[in-house]
Design an enzyme around this catalytic site. Sequence first.
Site, PDB file in Angstrom:
ATOM      1  N   TRP A  36      -9.219  -9.270   2.635  1.00 39.75           N
ATOM      2  CA  TRP A  36      -9.937  -9.621   1.408  1.00 39.75           C
ATOM      3  C   TRP A  36      -9.942 -11.135   1.174  1.00 39.75           C
ATOM      4  CZ3 TRP A  36      -7.034  -5.161   1.751  1.00 39.75           C
ATOM      5  CH2 TRP A  36      -7.633  -3.964   1.341  1.00 39.75           C
ATOM      6  N   HIS A  63      -4.994  -6.646  -3.697  1.00 36.55           N
ATOM      7  CA  HIS A  63      -5.825  -6.812  -2.498  1.00 36.55           C
ATOM      8  C   HIS A  63      -5.848  -8.247  -2.013  1.00 36.55           C
ATOM      9  CE1 HIS A  63      -8.364  -2.887  -3.031  1.00 36.55           C
ATOM     10  NE2 HIS A  63      -7.147  -2.663  -2.573  1.00 36.55           N
ATOM     11  N   HIS A  67       0.507   3.974  -2.901  1.00 36.29           N
ATOM     12  CA  HIS A  67       0.016   5.323  -2.610  1.00 36.29           C
ATOM     13  C   HIS A  67       1.085   6.384  -2.847  1.00 36.29           C
ATOM     14  CE1 HIS A  67      -3.912   4.513  -0.259  1.00 36.29           C
ATOM     15  NE2 HIS A  67      -3.661   3.515  -1.095  1.00 36.29           N
ATOM     16  N   ARG A 127       0.838  -1.214   0.000  1.00 39.93           N
ATOM     17  CA  ARG A 127       0.000   0.000   0.000  1.00 39.93           C
ATOM     18  C   ARG A 127       0.864   1.252   0.000  1.00 39.93           C
ATOM     19  NH1 ARG A 127      -2.821   2.423   4.900  1.00 39.93           N
ATOM     20  NH2 ARG A 127      -4.224   4.011   4.040  1.00 39.93           N
TER      21      ARG A 127
END
Length: 358
Positions: A227, A211, A82, A78
């Site tokens: 997930w 994910h 990001h 992540r």
Amino acid sequence: MFSHYARHSARVVKATAPVIAATTTLYIYQDSLLVPTVAHAKEAGVDLGKVREAILGVIETDAEKRSDSSSMAGTFIRLSWHCSGTYDASTGVGGCNGGRQRFNPEASFGNNAGLNVARDALEPVKAKFPELSYADLYTYAGVVAVEEAGGPKIPFRTGRFDAESGETSPQTDVLPNADMGSRVHTTNHVRDVFYRMGFSDQEIVALLGAHAMGRCYPDRSGFWGPWTNSETTFSNEYFRLLLEERWSPKLTHNGKPWTGPDQYEDASGQLMMLPSDIVLISDPDFKKWVEVYAKDSDRFYSDFAKAFSKLLELGVPFPSSNHGTNSGRSTKDRYASDILEDDIFVYGWLNGTLFLVW
């Protein structure tokens, strides 16, 4: 003294200055302005094998402190995502070049909540390898996390620079939101964000396959849960679950009414999907790729590796074969440079902008 001249359209820039031991100053020459930032000039000499070992050490040490099946690996993915996902292909603004997530406004973006945990965890690695930029470290941490979890080999090269502040960051949060209030709006939002970066529908679906790893934390994003059942393993399980499980709005949590943001859960209540995940099976152009990847893990791995590498390089002025002396240079000599005695001049190109380092 030695001088090097570089021509940008009708403009000529002359660069002459002494070598700086650890870092140099990067000037972005555009519209008759020279904008300074900080650059690490010796990143090509970093032993990425040793950096990988250090990153794995952080993940393993952190895992020993956890009481569940979660891992820092998903958070590193992540972080790299990001850091890179602010890019705007139309303006060339954003991307992980500059490592500006260390500063506001990016550090305080709502979509970056909790990523201070990952950045702080990587500080010992940065201290051990000071010649590696934060921008390279943040992106490489994601690469290591994917590969060591059984994912594909991700093409990666160093050469990103570190900025001195967040002044050149997008001033508002441009990262994708999990929910825009309706399925239509969320679908349009997902496309708007990824199209802005230059991705296709196929690449969007491939990237969201990350994910498969990690989970959401209520104290960070407000959402809860993993997930998949194997959140520390990279696989195509995310796509299979999207198609095979029945996803319904989450109404309760641990026997109490769910008060968090809208999300979906499977029949067991142990797995979750975000509204932005569900649009991948409600939109036919997205769903056809979900179906491909659910059936063919090799195809998913191949497409993910290409798309993820592309994401991590957005906005980075790596040398291009289209720009004269940059062509044919090895990865180690990634920037065209001329060095004589105490002078250094390095340049790269991005969207018609000349980057000068001296």
